[in-house]
Design an enzyme around this catalytic site. Structure first.
Site, PDB file in Angstrom:
ATOM      1  N   LYS A  10      13.207  36.007   3.966  1.00  0.00           N
ATOM      2  CA  LYS A  10      11.706  35.766   4.153  1.00  0.00           C
ATOM      3  C   LYS A  10      11.045  37.084   4.423  1.00  0.00           C
ATOM      4  CE  LYS A  10      12.735  30.926   5.778  1.00  0.00           C
ATOM      5  NZ  LYS A  10      12.451  29.978   6.786  1.00  0.00           N
ATOM      6  N   TYR A  50       8.233  23.740  -0.455  1.00  0.00           N
ATOM      7  CA  TYR A  50       8.551  23.021   0.888  1.00  0.00           C
ATOM      8  C   TYR A  50       7.769  21.584   1.024  1.00  0.00           C
ATOM      9  CZ  TYR A  50      10.470  26.945   3.351  1.00  0.00           C
ATOM     10  OH  TYR A  50      11.592  28.104   3.740  1.00  0.00           O
ATOM     11  N   ASN A 113      12.259  33.441  10.641  1.00  0.00           N
ATOM     12  CA  ASN A 113      13.499  33.286  10.857  1.00  0.00           C
ATOM     13  C   ASN A 113      14.534  33.951  10.058  1.00  0.00           C
ATOM     14  OD1 ASN A 113      13.412  31.316   9.138  1.00  0.00           O
ATOM     15  ND2 ASN A 113      14.462  29.548  10.072  1.00  0.00           N
ATOM     16  N   HIS A 116      16.318  31.353   4.635  1.00  0.00           N
ATOM     17  CA  HIS A 116      16.282  29.928   4.089  1.00  0.00           C
ATOM     18  C   HIS A 116      17.500  29.783   3.270  1.00  0.00           C
ATOM     19  CE1 HIS A 116      15.253  26.043   2.492  1.00  0.00           C
ATOM     20  NE2 HIS A 116      15.661  26.390   1.436  1.00  0.00           N
ATOM     21  N   GLU A 127      16.433  23.383  -5.644  1.00  0.00           N
ATOM     22  CA  GLU A 127      15.855  24.687  -5.166  1.00  0.00           C
ATOM     23  C   GLU A 127      15.989  25.895  -6.095  1.00  0.00           C
ATOM     24  OE1 GLU A 127      15.413  23.319  -0.444  1.00  0.00           O
ATOM     25  OE2 GLU A 127      16.802  25.279  -1.056  1.00  0.00           O
TER      26      GLU A 127
HETATM   27  P1  CMP Z   1      14.021  26.698   6.661  1.00  0.00           P
HETATM   28  O1  CMP Z   1      15.242  26.608   6.694  1.00  0.00           O
HETATM   29  O2  CMP Z   1      13.145  27.634   5.492  1.00  0.00           O
HETATM   30  O3  CMP Z   1      13.316  25.359   6.393  1.00  0.00           O
HETATM   31  C1  CMP Z   1      11.896  24.808   6.982  1.00  0.00           C
HETATM   32  C2  CMP Z   1      11.256  26.175   7.694  1.00  0.00           C
HETATM   33  O4  CMP Z   1       9.980  25.794   8.692  1.00  0.00           O
HETATM   34  C3  CMP Z   1      12.301  26.523   8.700  1.00  0.00           C
HETATM   35  O5  CMP Z   1      13.336  27.370   8.183  1.00  0.00           O
HETATM   36  C4  CMP Z   1      11.368  27.665   9.615  1.00  0.00           C
HETATM   37  O6  CMP Z   1      10.923  28.658   8.891  1.00  0.00           O
HETATM   38  C5  CMP Z   1       9.969  26.694   9.584  1.00  0.00           C
HETATM   39  N1  CMP Z   1       9.807  26.020  11.006  1.00  0.00           N
HETATM   40  C6  CMP Z   1       8.677  26.120  11.687  1.00  0.00           C
HETATM   41  N2  CMP Z   1       8.753  25.544  12.818  1.00  0.00           N
HETATM   42  C7  CMP Z   1       9.779  24.667  12.737  1.00  0.00           C
HETATM   43  C8  CMP Z   1      10.506  23.612  13.489  1.00  0.00           C
HETATM   44  N3  CMP Z   1      10.069  23.282  14.519  1.00  0.00           N
HETATM   45  N4  CMP Z   1      11.646  23.133  13.023  1.00  0.00           N
HETATM   46  C9  CMP Z   1      12.179  23.238  11.965  1.00  0.00           C
HETATM   47  N5  CMP Z   1      11.676  24.311  10.842  1.00  0.00           N
HETATM   48  C10 CMP Z   1      10.667  24.888  11.582  1.00  0.00           C
END
Ligand code: CMP
Length: 139
Positions: A10, A50, A113, A116, A127
């Protein structure tokens, strides 16, 4: 079984020049990077990728973040690749992630974070097809 999963490094991680360090975590875990490219996602592309989260309160902010800089999209291949990738990444929220995981060591927040990974084999196929054509994946 040998599986393939879709991984995204990311914008928070590409900004801090962590692509190689994150790729090393995958390779050390036995995952092979069988396709990889660096992209600047458009807003429409982030929203489409998403779409499953479109009703979540964090959707707008997530799409803003995912277009804030380059991402590296990749296909990882290996034994139980979907689960193994998720294990190496750690929990979504870095506060909950186990020691030694990518998110524990690198993530800035639950949104930023660092990585993904597809959450199921079925979603992995969807995906992977979102970003790659067959000839771009070389196993
Ligand atoms: P990802 O695994 O890419 O899937 C959805 C993304 O939403 C997650 O990682 C985070 O980057 C983002 N995100 C932000 N807030 C939340 C939350 N409260 N719970 C889950 N995903 C979140």
């Amino acid at each position: 079984a040998i599986e393939r999963t879709l991984s995204i490094i990311k914008p928070d991680a590409t900004r801090r020049n962590l692509t190689g360090k994150i790729n090393a975590r995958f390779e050390e875990a036995g995952l092979r990077i069988v396709a990889q490219k660096r992209l600047q996602l458009s807003r429409a592309q982030a929203e489409a990728f998403y779409a499953v989260h479109s009703e979540r309160p964090f959707f707008g902010s997530l799409c803003e973040f995912m277009t804030s800089g380059p991402v590296v999209v990749q296909v990882l291949e290996g034994e139980s690749a979907v689960a193994k990738n998720r294990e190496v990444m750690g929990a979504t929220n870095p506060a909950d992630a186990a020691p030694g995981t990518i998110r524990k060591d690198f993530a800035e927040s639950i949104e930023a974070n660092s990585a993904h990974g597809s959450d199921s084999l079925e979603n992995a196929a969807i995906e992977i097809a979102f970003f790659f054509s067959g000839i771009e994946i070389v196993g």
